[in-house]
Design an enzyme around this catalytic site. Sequence first.
Site, PDB file in Angstrom:
ATOM      1  N   ARG A 174       0.804  -1.224   0.000  1.00  0.00           N
ATOM      2  CA  ARG A 174       0.000   0.000   0.000  1.00  0.00           C
ATOM      3  C   ARG A 174       0.834   1.270   0.000  1.00  0.00           C
ATOM      4  O   ARG A 174       0.340   2.339  -0.327  1.00  0.00           O
ATOM      5  CB  ARG A 174      -0.941  -0.002   1.209  1.00  0.00           C
ATOM      6  CG  ARG A 174      -2.033  -1.066   1.133  1.00  0.00           C
ATOM      7  CD  ARG A 174      -2.974  -1.018   2.320  1.00  0.00           C
ATOM      8  NE  ARG A 174      -2.284  -1.356   3.569  1.00  0.00           N
ATOM      9  CZ  ARG A 174      -2.134  -0.526   4.586  1.00  0.00           C
ATOM     10  NH1 ARG A 174      -2.605   0.707   4.522  1.00  0.00           N
ATOM     11  NH2 ARG A 174      -1.512  -0.916   5.675  1.00  0.00           N
ATOM     12  N   TYR A 214      -8.427 -12.136  15.150  1.00  0.00           N
ATOM     13  CA  TYR A 214      -7.135 -12.365  14.488  1.00  0.00           C
ATOM     14  C   TYR A 214      -6.828 -13.858  14.436  1.00  0.00           C
ATOM     15  O   TYR A 214      -6.447 -14.382  13.379  1.00  0.00           O
ATOM     16  CB  TYR A 214      -6.015 -11.619  15.211  1.00  0.00           C
ATOM     17  CG  TYR A 214      -4.657 -11.899  14.607  1.00  0.00           C
ATOM     18  CD1 TYR A 214      -4.348 -11.449  13.327  1.00  0.00           C
ATOM     19  CD2 TYR A 214      -3.694 -12.637  15.303  1.00  0.00           C
ATOM     20  CE1 TYR A 214      -3.107 -11.726  12.750  1.00  0.00           C
ATOM     21  CE2 TYR A 214      -2.454 -12.908  14.737  1.00  0.00           C
ATOM     22  CZ  TYR A 214      -2.170 -12.454  13.460  1.00  0.00           C
ATOM     23  OH  TYR A 214      -0.952 -12.730  12.890  1.00  0.00           O
ATOM     24  N   PRO A 255       4.740 -18.189  11.940  1.00  0.00           N
ATOM     25  CA  PRO A 255       5.697 -17.652  12.915  1.00  0.00           C
ATOM     26  C   PRO A 255       5.069 -17.447  14.291  1.00  0.00           C
ATOM     27  O   PRO A 255       3.876 -17.184  14.422  1.00  0.00           O
ATOM     28  CB  PRO A 255       6.095 -16.296  12.318  1.00  0.00           C
ATOM     29  CG  PRO A 255       5.507 -16.263  10.931  1.00  0.00           C
ATOM     30  CD  PRO A 255       4.325 -17.171  10.971  1.00  0.00           C
ATOM     31  N   VAL A 271       7.470 -12.247  16.165  1.00  0.00           N
ATOM     32  CA  VAL A 271       8.465 -11.647  15.275  1.00  0.00           C
ATOM     33  C   VAL A 271       8.445 -10.138  15.499  1.00  0.00           C
ATOM     34  O   VAL A 271       7.380  -9.517  15.462  1.00  0.00           O
ATOM     35  CB  VAL A 271       8.158 -11.929  13.787  1.00  0.00           C
ATOM     36  CG1 VAL A 271       9.304 -11.448  12.906  1.00  0.00           C
ATOM     37  CG2 VAL A 271       7.881 -13.406  13.559  1.00  0.00           C
TER      38      VAL A 271
END
Length: 252
Positions: A34, A153, A183, A186
């Site tokens: 974006r 989420y 993951p 991070v």
Amino acid sequence: MNKIAFITGATAGIGEACAKKLATIGFDLIISGRRKEKLEVLKAELIKKFTIKVLSIELDVRNQEDVEKEISALPSEWKKIDLLLNNAGLAVGVSPVQKGIVDDWDRMIDTNVKGLLYVTRCISPLMAERKKGLIVNISSIAGKEAYPGGNVYCGTKHAVEAITKGMRIDLLPHNIRVSSIAPGMVETEFSIVRFKGDEDKAEKVYEGFEPLKAEDIADSLLFIATRPEHVSINDILIMPSAQASARDVNRK
């Protein structure tokens, strides 16, 4: 041309690190995101450092019309995509479900699930036509466990896990391999986005231990991308040594 990789969310973090890692093994790159200015900076850096071609596309994966328009408008030589990295994704907020902010839910669902699908819907037929390709979806430990404040989420990343499995079955007759990298913690812009720009809260997420770096995830992608065609790495779960589960972290 060299092999071609299409990367979503390439403007920072895991996407940027993966672009640089694929460049080291000679992939030409279509980088999308974006933030146009960041894309152009990355493009210039990649071209200067590596002997590859780079095409940058300003793209919000949530916009189906733009995704279709931009991918269909690719020059024919750039449509021979060998690797699709569905990396664009985000977490927004930590509200319990009974206090959830619908706009946050929409952003996560539209980016993490629908955006991944929109891009895959446009690129997978190009791979199927050539009877070859590799799709790597960036999932999360949140796609394997749920935790407080992670309701939607976690739901989106569980969806990514299920979609990945379904894609693998659907694309099997077309010799397209489908992988997932999940993951743990991070240190990227992830927590800054989640806490809506509150850098103090974001920093506390990583206090007292050494989290993963974006380059660690890029190394996992490199491993997947360099396997011979008869080998499929279906799923990688990668965690910091100090993290045992979504909630259990050994902080010092």
